[in-house]
Write a protein that holds these residues in place. Structure first.
Motif, mmCIF file in Angstrom:
data_model
loop_
_atom_site.group_PDB
_atom_site.id
_atom_site.type_symbol
_atom_site.label_atom_id
_atom_site.label_comp_id
_atom_site.label_asym_id
_atom_site.label_seq_id
_atom_site.Cartn_x
_atom_site.Cartn_y
_atom_site.Cartn_z
ATOM 1 N N LEU A 12 0.828 -1.374 -0.008
ATOM 2 C CA LEU A 12 0.170 -0.064 0.019
ATOM 3 C C LEU A 12 0.746 1.170 -0.017
ATOM 4 O O LEU A 12 0.551 2.131 -0.872
ATOM 5 C CB LEU A 12 -0.708 -0.118 1.204
ATOM 6 C CG LEU A 12 -1.860 1.155 1.433
ATOM 7 C CD1 LEU A 12 -2.768 1.630 0.186
ATOM 8 C CD2 LEU A 12 -2.683 1.097 2.637
ATOM 9 N N GLN A 70 0.873 3.949 -3.338
ATOM 10 C CA GLN A 70 0.389 5.269 -2.955
ATOM 11 C C GLN A 70 1.734 6.341 -3.171
ATOM 12 O O GLN A 70 1.147 7.580 -3.801
ATOM 13 C CB GLN A 70 -0.093 5.582 -1.430
ATOM 14 C CG GLN A 70 -1.325 4.932 -1.332
ATOM 15 C CD GLN A 70 -1.993 5.223 0.110
ATOM 16 O OE1 GLN A 70 -1.332 5.651 1.036
ATOM 17 N NE2 GLN A 70 -3.190 4.853 0.310
ATOM 18 N N THR A 112 -5.098 5.625 14.616
ATOM 19 C CA THR A 112 -4.640 4.180 14.475
ATOM 20 C C THR A 112 -4.531 3.584 15.982
ATOM 21 O O THR A 112 -4.718 2.356 15.962
ATOM 22 C CB THR A 112 -3.424 4.215 13.713
ATOM 23 O OG1 THR A 112 -3.738 4.696 12.418
ATOM 24 C CG2 THR A 112 -2.774 2.865 13.452
ATOM 25 N N ARG A 118 -6.786 -1.054 10.048
ATOM 26 C CA ARG A 118 -7.730 -1.031 8.827
ATOM 27 C C ARG A 118 -8.802 -0.010 8.683
ATOM 28 O O ARG A 118 -8.715 0.690 7.570
ATOM 29 C CB ARG A 118 -8.463 -2.419 8.933
ATOM 30 C CG ARG A 118 -9.296 -2.603 7.839
ATOM 31 C CD ARG A 118 -10.140 -3.804 7.794
ATOM 32 N NE ARG A 118 -9.802 -4.930 8.330
ATOM 33 C CZ ARG A 118 -10.252 -6.190 8.977
ATOM 34 N NH1 ARG A 118 -11.609 -5.649 9.164
ATOM 35 N NH2 ARG A 118 -9.744 -7.047 9.331
ATOM 36 N N ALA A 153 -6.982 3.121 7.261
ATOM 37 C CA ALA A 153 -6.165 2.819 5.900
ATOM 38 C C ALA A 153 -7.147 2.692 4.819
ATOM 39 O O ALA A 153 -7.334 3.151 3.853
ATOM 40 C CB ALA A 153 -5.315 1.247 5.896
ATOM 41 N N THR A 172 -10.343 3.854 5.077
ATOM 42 C CA THR A 172 -10.755 5.343 4.639
ATOM 43 C C THR A 172 -10.084 6.156 3.918
ATOM 44 O O THR A 172 -10.418 7.061 2.965
ATOM 45 C CB THR A 172 -11.041 6.056 6.155
ATOM 46 O OG1 THR A 172 -12.038 5.352 6.990
ATOM 47 C CG2 THR A 172 -11.846 7.558 5.878
ATOM 48 N N GLY A 173 -8.773 6.132 4.388
ATOM 49 C CA GLY A 173 -7.674 7.066 3.422
ATOM 50 C C GLY A 173 -7.709 6.519 1.876
ATOM 51 O O GLY A 173 -7.680 7.486 1.098
ATOM 52 N N SER A 174 -7.363 5.041 1.854
ATOM 53 C CA SER A 174 -7.357 4.851 0.627
ATOM 54 C C SER A 174 -8.694 5.103 -0.329
ATOM 55 O O SER A 174 -8.525 5.486 -1.652
ATOM 56 C CB SER A 174 -7.402 3.167 0.473
ATOM 57 O OG SER A 174 -5.956 2.854 1.134
ATOM 58 N N SER A 213 -3.981 7.072 5.618
ATOM 59 C CA SER A 213 -3.579 5.571 5.390
ATOM 60 C C SER A 213 -2.110 5.427 5.709
ATOM 61 O O SER A 213 -1.800 4.203 6.054
ATOM 62 C CB SER A 213 -3.966 5.406 3.980
ATOM 63 O OG SER A 213 -3.245 6.182 2.966
ATOM 64 N N ALA A 221 -0.802 2.102 7.566
ATOM 65 C CA ALA A 221 -0.312 1.021 6.858
ATOM 66 C C ALA A 221 1.383 0.752 7.405
ATOM 67 O O ALA A 221 1.718 -0.468 7.510
ATOM 68 C CB ALA A 221 0.042 1.480 5.531
ATOM 69 N N ALA A 251 -5.516 -2.149 1.768
ATOM 70 C CA ALA A 251 -6.048 -1.627 3.025
ATOM 71 C C ALA A 251 -6.915 -2.636 3.697
ATOM 72 O O ALA A 251 -6.824 -2.733 4.819
ATOM 73 C CB ALA A 251 -6.368 -0.118 2.771
#
Length: 461
Positions: free
Chosen positions: A263, A267, A315, A321, A324, A326-328, A363, A367, A437
């Motif tokens: 991930l 990104q 986190t 999760r 990650a 939500t951010g993704s 994220s 990660a 994610a």
């Protein structure tokens, strides 16, 4: 943390690690002055000082991380500080471009020791409930340093000349060394096998050739890529037989480590490619100057820095999760907004860039926390080295992909079409990132491992 000096030491480690992205971007504004003084073209200087720095940084991350597992991360951190300092002084005094390039390689080598050591120290020295916050702060610091580089470099070059870009490292290193001086050097128990020099050499040579090949656009790329691939295959064969491999492939049996590391790389692929592509697109369509483009790109950087600080704390509470995913998803929303935009106004990129910054900020710490917490502390340096290598390889892959997909020198309509092609590819990349994610641990599976007991080492050891 039992030792109160460790807190100061970890701050010193983050401070020194920030020099790597700072030096990566700060040099860009000094290239014209250096080219003029040494009577070389800007392209030659860029290859000598920028490309070599990036290649050394990528190739040496994994051996640097493994070395920390062998002799202790604080010791490797100190070695990295010394290499950066030596390179900075050499660059300040350099009488030729060749010496200047050597100084940059030294600085990149130091960074390749410091960054994995810092990541490993955050993993080893902190309890699980504090790691998300620490990785969030670390990510924010690194992003801020990268964004600050061109601004600070411009001020230094205008006021004192290009030499100041190198000398500026020295006071930062001095402060960092003082802060870290109170930390007791420790070493985690390690195997008795010799350090994996053959594996390190194969990995380094293979990555160097692959990165060099990825930067070529003509037929010269294929021999470099082919030989690099053969060396990397040889590296894989050797690591399966080495007594204490520089990269143990059973790391990738851990789904959180593999998904988190992938991930981060995916990104970074999108972010770095956009940082190179968007200025060219905006210049073509709106005749924007570098300063005006920078004012637009700051939307991404500011959002990423601020959300990294928030995401780290969340986190620790919610697990990797949710943050990650939500951010993704927010990253994907941002790239879809960009894909649908025909860029009638330069300001049309503000919203998608802000969304990308928010998504990356949310994220990234999740990660990093998931991937490092999934690996036992005794191999945290190895894991950090692999993670850092993937981060830089993602950036190189993004820039290489950009060079093969677009030209960005045609008419405005042609450039817009190429831009949409690139963004469509990035959409697919971020979909894969979202899948990664989803594979990270949820709220009920937050990191519960504790650092292994460390063995104090006397100064003579």
């Amino acid at each position: 943390m039992a030792d109160p000096g460790v807190g100061r030491g970890l701050f010193a480690a983050r401070l020194t690690a920030s020099l790597m992205p700072l030096n990566s971007t700060m040099i860009a504004v000094a290239v014209p002055s250096i080219a003029h003084q040494f009577h070389h073209s800007s392209a030659t200087v860029t290859q000598a000082l920028v490309a070599t720095y990036l290649i050394a940084a990528i190739a040496l991350q994994s051996p640097g991380g493994k070395l920390g597992d062998r002799i202790g991360h604080w010791r490797v951190f100190a070695l990295g500080q010394g290499a950066i300092g030596l390179g900075a002084v050499l660059g300040f005094l350099a009488p030729s471009l060749a010496v200047l390039a050597t100084s940059r390689i030294l600085m990149a080598t130091g960074g390749a020791l410091v960054v994995p050591a810092t990541v490993a120290l955050l993993r080893v020295e902190l309890p699980p409930e504090q790691r998300g916050r620490a990785f969030g702060s670390f990510g924010a610091t690194m992003a801020f340093a990268a964004a600050l580089g061109p601004i600070l470099g411009g001020v230094l070059v205008d006021a004192f000349g290009w030499e100041a870009v190198f000398l500026a490292n020295v006071p930062v290193l001095a402060v960092s060394a003082i802060l870290a001086a109170s930390v007791q050097h420790v070493r985690t128990p390690s195997g008795t096998a010799a350090f994996d020099w053959p594996g390190s050499a194969l990995l380094t040579a293979g990555l160097v050739l692959v990165v060099l090949g990825a930067q070529q656009k003509n037929a010269d790329a294929w021999p470099l890529l082919a030989v690099g691939a053969v060396l990397l295959c040889g590296f894989g064969w050797w690591e399966g037989r080495a007594g204490d491999p520089v990269v143990a492939f059973d790391l990738f049996r851990s789904l959180p480590f593999t998904a988190g590391t992938l991930l981060i790389g995916l990104q970074n692929l999108v972010m770095y490619a956009l940082l190179f592509e968007l200025p060219l697109v905006l210049e073509n369509r709106f005749d924007l100057k570098a300063r005006e483009t920078g004012q637009l790109l700051i939307f991404l950087m500011v959002a990423m820095v601020l959300l990294s600080l928030v995401a780290g704390r969340l986190t620790d509470r919610l697990g990797p999760r949710p943050l990650a995913v939500t951010g993704s998803a927010v990253c994907l929303a941002g790239i879809l907004v960009m894909l649908r935009s025909d860029l009638h106004h330069s300001g049309d990129v503000r919203l998608p860039l802000a969304l990308l910054g928010v998504g990356l900020g949310l994220s990234g710490p999740a990660a990093q926390t998931a991937s490092l917490s999934a690996i036992d502390a005794a191999r945290s340096g190895m894991a950090a080295g692999v993670s850092s290598t993937m981060r830089y390889l993602g950036g190189v892959a993004g820039i290489a992909l950009l060079g093969r997909l677009v030209d960005l020198h045609g008419s405005r309509a042609e450039v817009l079409h190429e831009h949409h092609t690139v963004v469509a590819v990035f959409t697919g990349v971020l979909v894969v990132g979202l899948a990664c994610a989803l594979a990270l641990p949820g709220p009920a599976a937050r990191a519960t491992s504790t650092p292994v007991e460390q063995v104090p080492v006397s100064p003579e050891a």
